[in-house]
Design a protein around this motif. Structure first.
Motif, short mmCIF file in Angstrom:
data_model
loop_
_atom_site.label_atom_id
_atom_site.label_comp_id
_atom_site.label_asym_id
_atom_site.label_seq_id
_atom_site.Cartn_x
_atom_site.Cartn_y
_atom_site.Cartn_z
N UNK A 232 0.78 -1.24 0.00
CA UNK A 232 0.00 0.00 0.00
C UNK A 232 0.81 1.28 0.00
N UNK A 233 2.16 1.15 0.01
CA UNK A 233 3.00 2.36 0.00
C UNK A 233 3.59 2.58 -1.38
N UNK A 234 3.77 3.85 -1.73
CA UNK A 234 4.44 4.17 -3.00
C UNK A 234 5.93 3.95 -2.82
N UNK A 235 6.53 3.10 -3.65
CA UNK A 235 7.99 2.94 -3.52
C UNK A 235 8.72 3.47 -4.76
N UNK A 236 7.99 3.75 -5.83
CA UNK A 236 8.63 4.37 -7.00
C UNK A 236 7.52 4.94 -7.89
N UNK A 237 7.83 6.06 -8.53
CA UNK A 237 6.88 6.65 -9.49
C UNK A 237 7.74 7.37 -10.52
N UNK A 238 7.83 6.80 -11.71
CA UNK A 238 8.70 7.45 -12.69
C UNK A 238 8.28 7.16 -14.12
N UNK A 239 8.87 7.91 -15.04
CA UNK A 239 8.60 7.72 -16.47
C UNK A 239 9.18 6.37 -16.91
N UNK A 240 8.53 5.73 -17.87
CA UNK A 240 9.04 4.46 -18.40
C UNK A 240 10.23 4.75 -19.32
N UNK A 241 11.34 4.11 -19.01
CA UNK A 241 12.53 4.21 -19.85
C UNK A 241 13.17 2.82 -19.88
N UNK A 242 12.94 2.11 -21.00
CA UNK A 242 13.40 0.72 -21.06
C UNK A 242 14.92 0.62 -21.05
N UNK A 243 15.60 1.75 -21.33
CA UNK A 243 17.07 1.74 -21.35
C UNK A 243 17.64 2.12 -19.98
N UNK A 244 16.76 2.40 -19.01
CA UNK A 244 17.20 2.81 -17.68
C UNK A 244 18.13 1.74 -17.08
N UNK A 245 19.27 2.17 -16.51
CA UNK A 245 20.19 1.20 -15.91
C UNK A 245 20.37 1.45 -14.41
N UNK A 246 19.57 2.34 -13.85
CA UNK A 246 19.68 2.68 -12.42
C UNK A 246 19.42 1.42 -11.57
N UNK A 247 20.44 0.91 -10.96
CA UNK A 247 20.30 -0.37 -10.26
C UNK A 247 19.45 -0.26 -9.00
N UNK A 248 19.14 0.97 -8.57
CA UNK A 248 18.27 1.10 -7.39
C UNK A 248 16.79 1.14 -7.78
N UNK A 249 16.52 1.22 -9.10
CA UNK A 249 15.13 1.34 -9.55
C UNK A 249 14.42 -0.02 -9.51
N UNK A 250 13.21 -0.04 -8.91
CA UNK A 250 12.45 -1.28 -8.86
C UNK A 250 12.05 -1.74 -10.25
N UNK A 251 11.79 -0.78 -11.14
CA UNK A 251 11.39 -1.14 -12.51
C UNK A 251 12.53 -1.88 -13.20
N UNK A 252 13.75 -1.37 -13.00
CA UNK A 252 14.94 -2.00 -13.60
C UNK A 252 15.09 -3.42 -13.05
N UNK A 253 14.88 -3.56 -11.73
CA UNK A 253 15.02 -4.89 -11.11
C UNK A 253 13.95 -5.84 -11.64
N UNK A 254 12.73 -5.32 -11.82
CA UNK A 254 11.65 -6.18 -12.34
C UNK A 254 11.96 -6.65 -13.75
N UNK A 255 12.49 -5.74 -14.57
CA UNK A 255 12.86 -6.13 -15.95
C UNK A 255 13.91 -7.23 -15.92
N UNK A 256 14.87 -7.10 -14.98
CA UNK A 256 15.95 -8.08 -14.88
C UNK A 256 15.38 -9.46 -14.52
N UNK A 257 14.46 -9.48 -13.52
CA UNK A 257 13.86 -10.76 -13.11
C UNK A 257 13.08 -11.36 -14.28
N UNK A 258 12.34 -10.50 -14.96
CA UNK A 258 11.51 -10.96 -16.09
C UNK A 258 12.41 -11.55 -17.20
N UNK A 259 13.51 -10.86 -17.52
CA UNK A 259 14.39 -11.33 -18.59
C UNK A 259 15.12 -12.61 -18.20
N UNK A 260 15.45 -12.71 -16.92
CA UNK A 260 16.25 -13.85 -16.47
C UNK A 260 15.41 -15.12 -16.35
#
Ligand SMILES: Nc1ncnc2c1ncn2[C@@H]1O[C@H](COP(=O)(O)OP(=O)(O)OP(=O)(O)O)[C@@H](O)[C@H]1O
Length: 276
Positions: A232-260
Motif C-alpha cells: 500500500x505504499x508508493x515505492x517508485x513513481x517514474x517515467x518508463x525508460x526501457x534503457x534505464x540502468x539505475x540499479x536502485x530502480x524497482x522497474x529495472x530490477x523487475x525487468x531483470x527478473x523478467x528477462x532472467x
C-alpha cells in the motif's frame, strides 16, 4: 497555459474498519491528460483497493481518507473525496469507465448480454442506430461471435466476458479508463489483441489509462509512467525508460527478473525485490 492534469490524489490512506489494518498508506500522485499509468504491485498490495477508491466503489468494510480530485484545473473540477468525506457525482460516471479484474462483476447475471450492452449505451445517450453500430464494432474489435448477445453472463467464459467488458469500455471512449489486471483471464492471442486495442487508443491521444498489473512487460508495452506499490505504499513513481540502468530502480530490477527467469510475479524480501 493548457490544463493537463486529469487526476490528483493527495495523502490517500485506506484502512480496514474491523482490524484497522492499513491497506493504502498516504499515497500522493498525479495523472496527466492522455497519460497511460501502470500501477505495479505484488498480489495483495492494494491495487484493486486503489482503483476502487478512485472510482468511488470502495467496499464499505474499508475507510478512506485524503483528497481525490478529477480535472482539478478546469471548471469541471470534481472532488470525489475530501478528508473523510466521499462525494457522489453523476457527471463523473460518464467520464470514467472501470474494467474490473473479474469481468462477471461488470455484468448483471440475470440479463442477456444484448440487453445489458444496449442499456449501457442508452445510459450514455447513444441513439438506436448508434447503439447497433457500436455493438457491431465491439464484436468485430474483440473477435466475438454475434451469438454471445443472446447469452447470459454465466453461459460465457471468463475470457469472453473480459473481452466484452474491455470492448464496451473501448467503444464508449471515456476520458479515463481504469482497468484492473484486464488481461489476466485471457490467452496469449486475446491478451495481445487487447493490449493492441489499448495502443490504438493511445495513438488517438484522447484517453487516460490507469492500469493495475504485476507484469512489467505490460507496463513497458503500453505505459508512459509507472507507480510501484508495496504493501500500500508508493515505492517508485517514474517515467518508463526501457534503457534505464539505475540499479536502485524497482522497474529495472523487475525487468531483470523478467528477462532472467520469465517471472512476472515479485515481492519485496528484506527490502530486496525477488521473484515469487
Ligand atoms: N472488501 C474488503 N474488506 C476488507 N479488507 C479488504 C477488502 N478488499 C481488500 N481488503 C484488504 O486490502 C488488501 C489489499 O487487497 P487488494 O485486492 O487491493 O490488493 P491487490 O494488489 O489488488 O491484490 P491482487 O493482485 O491479488 O488482486 C487485502 O489484503 C485486504 O487486507
Amino acid at each position: 497555459m493548457e490544463n493537463t492534469l486529469i487526476l490528483v490524489v493527495e495523502e490517500l490512506s485506506v484502512n480496514e474498519l474491523k482490524t484497522n489494518k492499513r491497506v493504502l498508506d498516504n499515497l500522493t500522485f498525479q495523472v496527466e491528460r492522455n497519460e497511460f499509468l501502470g500501477i505495479l504491485a505484488p498480489s495483495g498490495s492494494g491495487k484493486t483497493t486503489l482503483l476502487k477508491t478512485i472510482m468511488r466503489i470502495c467496499p464499505k468494510s474499508l475507510h478512506s481518507s485524503g483528497l481525490i480530485t478529477y480535472f482539478p484545473d478546469t471548471k469541471n473540477k470534481i472532488v470525489i473525496q475530501e478528508k473523510n468525506n466521499v462525494h457522489s457525482s453523476a457527471v463523473l460516471s460518464r467520464e470514467l469507465t472501470y474494467i474490473p479484474q473479474n469481468a462477471s462483476e461488470a455484468f448483471d447475471p440475470i440479463e442477456k448480454m444484448s440487453v445489458q450492452l444496449k442499456e449501457t449505451l442508452t445510459e450514455n445517450r447513444f441513439s438506436v442506430s448508434e447503439r447497433t453500430n457500436m455493438i457491431q464494432e465491439l464484436l468485430e474489435s474483440m473477435d466475438l461471435p454475434e451469438s454471445i448477445l443472446n447469452k447470459y453472463p454465466f453461459q460465457l467464459s471468463g475470457g469472453t466476458l473480459q473481452r466484452c467488458a474491455i470492448g464496451l469500455a473501448l467503444i464508449l471512449k471515456p476520458k479515463v479508463i481504469i482497468a484492473d489486471e484486464p488481461t489476466s483471464a485471457l490467452d496469449t492471442i486475446n491478451r495481445k489483441r487487447i493490449l493492441d486495442s489499448f495502443l490504438q487508443l493511445k495513438k488517438r491521444n484522447e484517453t487516460t489509462l490507469l492500469l493495475a498489473t504485476h507484469d512489467i512487460a505490460i507496463v513497458d508495452y503500453l505505459c508512459d509512467t509507472a507507480l510501484v506499490l508495496e504493501a500500500g505504499r508508493k515505492i517508485e513513481h517514474k517515467k518508463i525508460d526501457k534503457m534505464d540502468t539505475d540499479s536502485t530502480s524497482y522497474l529495472v530490477k523487475m525487468r531483470r527478473i523478467k528477462n532472467k527467469i520469465g517471472s512476472t510475479f515479485w515481492r519485496l524480501k528484506d527490502g530486496k525485490l525477488v521473484s515469487s
